[in-house]
Structure formats: structure tokens, C-alpha cells
Design an enzyme around this catalytic site. Sequence first.
Site, PDB file in Angstrom:
ATOM      1  N   LYS A  30       0.840  -1.202   0.000  1.00  0.00           N
ATOM      2  CA  LYS A  30       0.000   0.000   0.000  1.00  0.00           C
ATOM      3  C   LYS A  30       0.876   1.252   0.000  1.00  0.00           C
ATOM      4  O   LYS A  30       0.529   2.268  -0.608  1.00  0.00           O
ATOM      5  CB  LYS A  30      -0.929   0.007   1.213  1.00  0.00           C
ATOM      6  CG  LYS A  30      -2.012  -1.072   1.149  1.00  0.00           C
ATOM      7  CD  LYS A  30      -2.927  -0.945   2.360  1.00  0.00           C
ATOM      8  CE  LYS A  30      -3.667  -2.217   2.706  1.00  0.00           C
ATOM      9  NZ  LYS A  30      -4.810  -2.528   1.874  1.00  0.00           N
TER      10      LYS A  30
ATOM     11  N   GLU B  13      -2.948   6.693   7.902  1.00  0.00           N
ATOM     12  CA  GLU B  13      -3.904   7.324   6.985  1.00  0.00           C
ATOM     13  C   GLU B  13      -4.918   8.102   7.792  1.00  0.00           C
ATOM     14  O   GLU B  13      -5.252   7.712   8.911  1.00  0.00           O
ATOM     15  CB  GLU B  13      -4.681   6.235   6.213  1.00  0.00           C
ATOM     16  CG  GLU B  13      -4.157   5.946   4.849  1.00  0.00           C
ATOM     17  CD  GLU B  13      -4.987   4.898   4.108  1.00  0.00           C
ATOM     18  OE1 GLU B  13      -6.174   4.692   4.434  1.00  0.00           O
ATOM     19  OE2 GLU B  13      -4.428   4.288   3.197  1.00  0.00           O
TER      20      GLU B  13
ATOM     21  N   HIS C 111     -14.511  -5.047   7.735  1.00  0.00           N
ATOM     22  CA  HIS C 111     -13.834  -4.545   6.530  1.00  0.00           C
ATOM     23  C   HIS C 111     -13.808  -5.554   5.398  1.00  0.00           C
ATOM     24  O   HIS C 111     -12.997  -5.465   4.493  1.00  0.00           O
ATOM     25  CB  HIS C 111     -12.429  -4.036   6.862  1.00  0.00           C
ATOM     26  CG  HIS C 111     -12.456  -3.186   8.085  1.00  0.00           C
ATOM     27  ND1 HIS C 111     -13.046  -1.953   8.091  1.00  0.00           N
ATOM     28  CD2 HIS C 111     -12.073  -3.441   9.348  1.00  0.00           C
ATOM     29  CE1 HIS C 111     -13.001  -1.481   9.308  1.00  0.00           C
ATOM     30  NE2 HIS C 111     -12.420  -2.362  10.096  1.00  0.00           N
TER      31      HIS C 111
ATOM     32  N   ARG D  34      -5.909  -8.332  -9.424  1.00  0.00           N
ATOM     33  CA  ARG D  34      -6.478  -9.650  -9.764  1.00  0.00           C
ATOM     34  C   ARG D  34      -7.953  -9.467 -10.072  1.00  0.00           C
ATOM     35  O   ARG D  34      -8.471  -8.356  -9.959  1.00  0.00           O
ATOM     36  CB  ARG D  34      -6.344 -10.574  -8.558  1.00  0.00           C
ATOM     37  CG  ARG D  34      -6.950  -9.898  -7.337  1.00  0.00           C
ATOM     38  CD  ARG D  34      -7.126 -10.778  -6.154  1.00  0.00           C
ATOM     39  NE  ARG D  34      -7.287 -10.019  -4.931  1.00  0.00           N
ATOM     40  CZ  ARG D  34      -8.408  -9.440  -4.525  1.00  0.00           C
ATOM     41  NH1 ARG D  34      -9.507  -9.513  -5.259  1.00  0.00           N
ATOM     42  NH2 ARG D  34      -8.465  -8.766  -3.396  1.00  0.00           N
TER      43      ARG D  34
HETATM   44  P1  ADP Z   1      -7.495  -4.434   2.966  1.00  0.00           P
HETATM   45  O1  ADP Z   1      -6.481  -4.479   1.864  1.00  0.00           O
HETATM   46  O2  ADP Z   1      -7.020  -5.058   4.228  1.00  0.00           O
HETATM   47  O3  ADP Z   1      -8.853  -4.901   2.533  1.00  0.00           O
HETATM   48  P2  ADP Z   1      -8.207  -1.644   2.519  1.00  0.00           P
HETATM   49  O4  ADP Z   1      -7.209  -0.566   2.506  1.00  0.00           O
HETATM   50  O5  ADP Z   1      -8.721  -2.115   1.187  1.00  0.00           O
HETATM   51  O6  ADP Z   1      -7.629  -2.884   3.342  1.00  0.00           O
HETATM   52  O7  ADP Z   1      -9.430  -1.213   3.413  1.00  0.00           O
HETATM   53  C1  ADP Z   1     -10.496  -2.102   3.704  1.00  0.00           C
HETATM   54  C2  ADP Z   1     -11.660  -1.339   4.313  1.00  0.00           C
HETATM   55  O8  ADP Z   1     -11.259  -0.681   5.536  1.00  0.00           O
HETATM   56  C3  ADP Z   1     -12.199  -0.212   3.450  1.00  0.00           C
HETATM   57  O9  ADP Z   1     -13.130  -0.664   2.489  1.00  0.00           O
HETATM   58  C4  ADP Z   1     -12.839   0.673   4.503  1.00  0.00           C
HETATM   59  O10 ADP Z   1     -14.056   0.111   4.931  1.00  0.00           O
HETATM   60  C5  ADP Z   1     -11.871   0.597   5.668  1.00  0.00           C
HETATM   61  N1  ADP Z   1     -10.831   1.655   5.575  1.00  0.00           N
HETATM   62  C6  ADP Z   1      -9.593   1.526   5.055  1.00  0.00           C
HETATM   63  N2  ADP Z   1      -8.915   2.696   5.113  1.00  0.00           N
HETATM   64  C7  ADP Z   1      -9.740   3.602   5.669  1.00  0.00           C
HETATM   65  C8  ADP Z   1      -9.633   5.001   6.008  1.00  0.00           C
HETATM   66  N3  ADP Z   1      -8.522   5.683   5.774  1.00  0.00           N
HETATM   67  N4  ADP Z   1     -10.698   5.600   6.579  1.00  0.00           N
HETATM   68  C9  ADP Z   1     -11.839   4.899   6.842  1.00  0.00           C
HETATM   69  N5  ADP Z   1     -12.002   3.593   6.560  1.00  0.00           N
HETATM   70  C10 ADP Z   1     -10.977   2.939   5.983  1.00  0.00           C
END
Ligand code: ADP
Length: 496
Positions: free
Chosen positions: A118, A202, A237, A294
Site C-alpha cells: 500500500k 492514513e 472490513h 487480480r
Molecule cells: P485491505 O487491503 O485489508 O482490505 P483496505 O485498505 O482495502 O484494506 O481497506 C479495507 C476497508 O477498511 C475499506 O473498504 C474501509 O471500509 C476501511 N478503511 C480503510 N482505510 C480507511 C480510512 N482511511 N478511513 C476509513 N475507513 C478505511
Amino acid sequence: MAHIKKILIANRGEIAVRIHRSAKEMGISTVAVFSDPDRTAPHVLLCDEAYPLHGITSTETYLRIDKLLEIAKNANVDAIHPGYGFLSEKESFARSVTEAGFIFIGPRAETIELLGSKTSARELLSGKNIPIVPGSVKPINNLDEAIEVASSIGFPVLIKASGGGGGKGMRLVYSAGELENSIERAQNEAEKAFSDNRVYIEKYIVNPKHIEIQILADNHGNVIHLGERECSVQRRHQKVVEECPSTAVTPELRSAMGLAAVEIAKAAGYVNAGTMEFLVDADKNFYFLEVNTRVQVEHPITEMVYGIDIIKEQIRIAEGENLSLSQEDVKINGHAIEARIYAEEYDNNFLPSTGTITHYQPSEGLGVRNDSGIRTGSEITMHYDPMIAKLVAHGRNRTEAIEKMKRALREYKINGVKTTIPFCEIVLSHPEFINGSYDINFVAKHFLVSDPLLEKEESIAIAASFVTSSADVRKISLNNKIVVSQTQWKNQLRNE
Ligand code: ADP
């Protein structure tokens, strides 16, 4: 230009079946691989050939690059499709596949490596004109740095793992005092889950929607987007119900997000199908979250709405063909919703439910699609992902898609394990889902699900009105709170 005649599908379950179907329609032979418990799984029975991986756990079987490559050689395949999960986002797999002389149906190993982290993805995009979630672009080295970043973006902040995935390794922090402890815990979690303890910070976006853009990119520099999917119905999530298009996305926002996704693909030199994930806030600002290199679990809703077979496009791109369509050819047709059917106790914190499927009768009918990897007699074990099927409803508009999905969920019969079907019924009947205003906290807000991120904000996370749609779900209007089962209601009263 390579001509693919035979594909090894390095996966199991519904996605293995899904890949087999598109390959067959293209006149391509398919090779399945299977673990001991999957001996008689649908993907094994359907594919033209099937080879044992000898073993039970994922580590012993579907994650064994050496075994997969040996089978690929023996079966004389031209290409390998990784599906999702397992080795699909391991650059070492993509690299080994190509080095062994096979075509990897997915992005190049270097792209997977670049976007798999990331932080390196954030670093790549930070200089570009693409909005990313505010925060650090590099992993955090020490507490002072963490305090500086967090103070500059403002609390609350989210500590996330650079190598994160599956919603793991995230911590919500409300104040500078909590930073040190939270970073340590996030690092430990990240080390355990991904063997990589790097974390970054973040801004915690309050009540956003999760909206992602599907892209297709060929080897000749052509990149298009296939609109968005909204995936805000998440527990821990992890997505449960997705829809296409999103109620929050206007044609202008779609173009802007689509353009950003195409720019991201170009910046990364992306080839094949991919998904750019964004968070969209109440003011319709969108922020880049991450790239999934993917095919996504929820790709069928895009296929239904845009009439494009994403797996076929992946194969054609891997053969070196040009994209079969241009951006102007991409047209929305109706609305699609996907309900993920997990073998989980939805009324007990989504704990996995194991056992033998004693009866299986999926729904049918106009506009209903069922992508599944199970049949009567299938054994659901703890060894693999609990998602056993995906139900998709496609209608001329959102209301029709919702009604169709509700009907299809009611018809669906799985005996032997508990599933998330009743939970999806509740979601589909919920006023906040129906009016489209739901965000990523929808499940945590309305249902009793333990969520470490929200514990503080909403210790007992239940609210609003509620519609009963399943026998074991009770409507309790007292205090305007929702509970999903009588047991949980009692527990909640006890805790208050
Ligand atoms: P992973 O790769 O573990 O799935 P992501 O970065 O795709 O992690 O985030 C998964 C979920 O977590 C997002 O869809 C959202 O619901 C929550 N999330 C991630 N980052 C944030 C953020 N900065 N603020 C609020 N919610 C977040």
C-alpha cells in the site's frame, strides 16, 4: 501473439468454476488442481483434467508453487489463471510462472510487487494528480514521525499495514497518547499476518462509501474502465453485499473516478484486469485506497451491467490481443447486486460454520445468476475461505434488482451449515440500504458485530428502524435498536 489452448486454474471453489466456464466458451481446455478434501468438488468434476495437490491445508496445497508448476508441466498447459486469494497477488508466483515458460493471466510480477504494498502504491501516486487518502506515503520509522504525520492530518487516524489485506492489521487511533501502543500492536498483527511489520498512517475518513473502479488494460497501452461497484456493506472490513452502479455516483463522478483509475493503471504500467479502490465521503470527494491486482470476487455485477465477460477479457489480454472494446463501447444496462453467501453464523459474530451440505438448491429465474463451488455432499471445513457461493440479481433498475435479489435469497436452500443468506435478506430490506445512504459502517452500526475499529465510537453498535425478513430474526423497536437474534438481544440487555 500467443494462442492459449490449455489453462491450469490455480484455485478452487466458485472462482475455479467461473474461470473454467469462460475458458470452455473460448474453446480452451481446463486443468483443475485439488486438495484431498476437494477431491469431488464441482471445479474438479467440471474441468477437462484434474490433478491432486496431496494435502489438506492451503499451505500444503493451493499455496504450493512447486506443485502447481510441476502439474502445469505434466499437463502441458500454456497458461495459468490464479483466480483471487491464494497466490493471485504474490509476485513470486507470477514470476515463477513466467520463468517456467507459461503465460500468467494477470499483471506482470513487477506490477504486483509495486501495487501489492500500500505504501509503494501511495508513493507512486503521491506526485500525480490523483487524490489519495491523506497520510504518510512511506512506512513509519519511529514515534516522533508518527506524531508528526498524525498531527498534520488530524485525529482520528488509522494505522494500516503496508502489506495489508483482508481488512487485517488496521487500528483506529483517537489521540497522540494512544499512538505508541497502537503502532506496536499494529506492527505485531502485521508481522503475524503478512510477515512484514511495516505500518503507515492514513486519515480516518468518517462514514465514507467504498467505491471501486474496474479497469481493463492490454499490452498495447489501451486502458478502459468499466464503471464502479459499491461495496460499503462490510463486516470487519470484508464485503458482503455489493452493487453496480452506486447510488452515490453521478455520471460526472463516474467519469472523474474512471479517469483517475485509468491514470493509476498507466502510472503503474498495468496490464490485464484490475480494480482501483476508493473511499468517497459525504461531499463526494474520492480518495484512492489501494489497487487489487487480480479479478475481484464481486466482478459479476460489472459483467451483468456492462455485458462484458471479464475472465474472457483477461485471457484475451494475456494472449496479447487488443482490448475487444473502447471506452465509448462501455454502456450501463440496468442494475446488479451481489450477495456473498458465506458459511458463517451471521447471528453469532459471523463465526465460520462447518459441516456437510446435506441439501443444495440454489435460486434460478430471469436475471438471477449463481456462481458457486459447492454441491450436495460438499464438506465445508475450516481450511479454506468460508465464502461458498455468490448470488447475483440483475434488473432494469435498482428497485427491480433489489426485489429480484430478495426473491432469490428467499428461494435459496442450503442445509447442513449456517449461511449469511438471512443476513443478506435483512440488508436488502433495510431502509438505509433501500435509500442508498448506507456507508462502510452500516453493518457495525445496525448489527451486533464486534469491530475493534468501532468499539469506542459505538460500543453497542445498533440503531435505526428495522424490517423483519427471516424467521429467526426478531423485530425489536424498543429504543430504535436492531438486534439480529433473541440471544443477542438478551446479551445486549445484560451488558447495558
Ligand atoms: P485491505 O487491503 O485489508 O482490505 P483496505 O485498505 O482495502 O484494506 O481497506 C479495507 C476497508 O477498511 C475499506 O473498504 C474501509 O471500509 C476501511 N478503511 C480503510 N482505510 C480507511 C480510512 N482511511 N478511513 C476509513 N475507513 C478505511
